[in-house]
Design a protein around this motif. Sequence first.
Motif, PDB file in Angstrom:
ATOM      1  N   ASP A  82       0.807  -1.212   0.000  1.00 45.01           N
ATOM      2  CA  ASP A  82       0.000   0.000   0.000  1.00 45.01           C
ATOM      3  C   ASP A  82       0.833   1.251   0.000  1.00 45.01           C
ATOM      4  N   ALA A  83       1.724   1.312   0.992  1.00 41.59           N
ATOM      5  CA  ALA A  83       2.409   2.576   1.238  1.00 41.59           C
ATOM      6  C   ALA A  83       3.781   2.562   0.587  1.00 41.59           C
ATOM      7  N   GLU A 102      -2.462   9.906   4.919  1.00 39.80           N
ATOM      8  CA  GLU A 102      -1.942   8.629   4.448  1.00 39.80           C
ATOM      9  C   GLU A 102      -2.326   7.510   5.416  1.00 39.80           C
ATOM     10  N   ARG A 106      -5.922   6.567   5.036  1.00 37.23           N
ATOM     11  CA  ARG A 106      -6.132   5.764   3.830  1.00 37.23           C
ATOM     12  C   ARG A 106      -5.687   4.334   4.055  1.00 37.23           C
ATOM     13  N   LEU A 107      -4.529   4.180   4.723  1.00 41.24           N
ATOM     14  CA  LEU A 107      -4.027   2.830   4.967  1.00 41.24           C
ATOM     15  C   LEU A 107      -4.976   2.052   5.859  1.00 41.24           C
ATOM     16  N   VAL A 160      -7.868   0.843   3.842  1.00 38.72           N
ATOM     17  CA  VAL A 160      -7.516  -0.293   2.987  1.00 38.72           C
ATOM     18  C   VAL A 160      -7.418  -1.558   3.809  1.00 38.72           C
ATOM     19  N   ARG A 210      -9.613  -4.919   3.525  1.00 38.63           N
ATOM     20  CA  ARG A 210      -9.006  -6.240   3.328  1.00 38.63           C
ATOM     21  C   ARG A 210      -9.486  -7.217   4.380  1.00 38.63           C
TER      22      ARG A 210
END
Lengths: 143, 143
Positions: free
Chosen positions: A88-89, B97, B100-101, B104, B108
């Motif tokens: 992802d990062a 960031e 967003r992680l 995600v 998942r």
Amino acid sequence: MAEETGSTGAAEQSGGSTASSGGGSSASSSGGSSSGGYRPRPAGGPGGSRGPRPGGGPGGPGGGPGGPGGRKFFRRKKVCKFCTEKIDAISYRDVRLLQGFVAERGKIVPRRLTGVCTTHQRKLGQAIKQSRNIALLPFAARF
Amino acid sequence: MNRTYEVMFIVRPDVEEAEIDKLVEGFSANVKQSGGEVKSVEKMGRRRLAYAVKKFNDGFYMLLNVAAEGGVIAELERRLRVSEQVIKFITVRMDEEEKRLEKVKALRATKVKRSATPAPVAAVEEAPAAEAAEVEAPAEATA
């Protein structure tokens, strides 16, 4: 489609050349018939079909959306490394990862060669530029 | 409204470790005083620089994770600029960031739950259906 635009373009063009601007805007048939005998073909019509095709040769037989970098033959489809490995990062700190996407002279490799997808290529570019700023990667190497 | 930032800076190589510690202490104290919080301090060690910075070829890298408001960070940057031992620094904003992680990762996690049940192929494709699974998941958690 080209013919329609061609005819209206011709009417406008001929209207401009004969300085009868009123004829072009209103009642296009009357304006067209008066000076439309020779039908001057403006550059818009066939030029449009000539224009955007020069890249069509080498790109055509390749057929792969991500693949050939100007070659004529089929290259196997390259997949985005980040999408498949679910990374992802992309941080500016992991230099090992970033170095795989940087050429020998320090330039960022285009995505048609590495197969990275657009979103990840953008993030990658950002990360590489950040790491260049903090002297983890060079701006220009191997003088 | 605290934002998280990552501040990486390079200290001159000819500076003692004790002095570096003092420097970092000074920065942390300043951040704490202005209402911020230093989450972590990481010494990344001496590294060779990709290009010469202020005539030095290597430097001591330090990483600071700070949660603070914008004004606090501006003050920290000013101090870094003024300090003679720090030769380069970069500040990156990390809260968006991180958000967003997290999203995600959450997505998942729900996808994995779905793939535990039969029909694993569907779980890989259906991203919008993962939101439907989110509705199921809290129900399962409560039950």
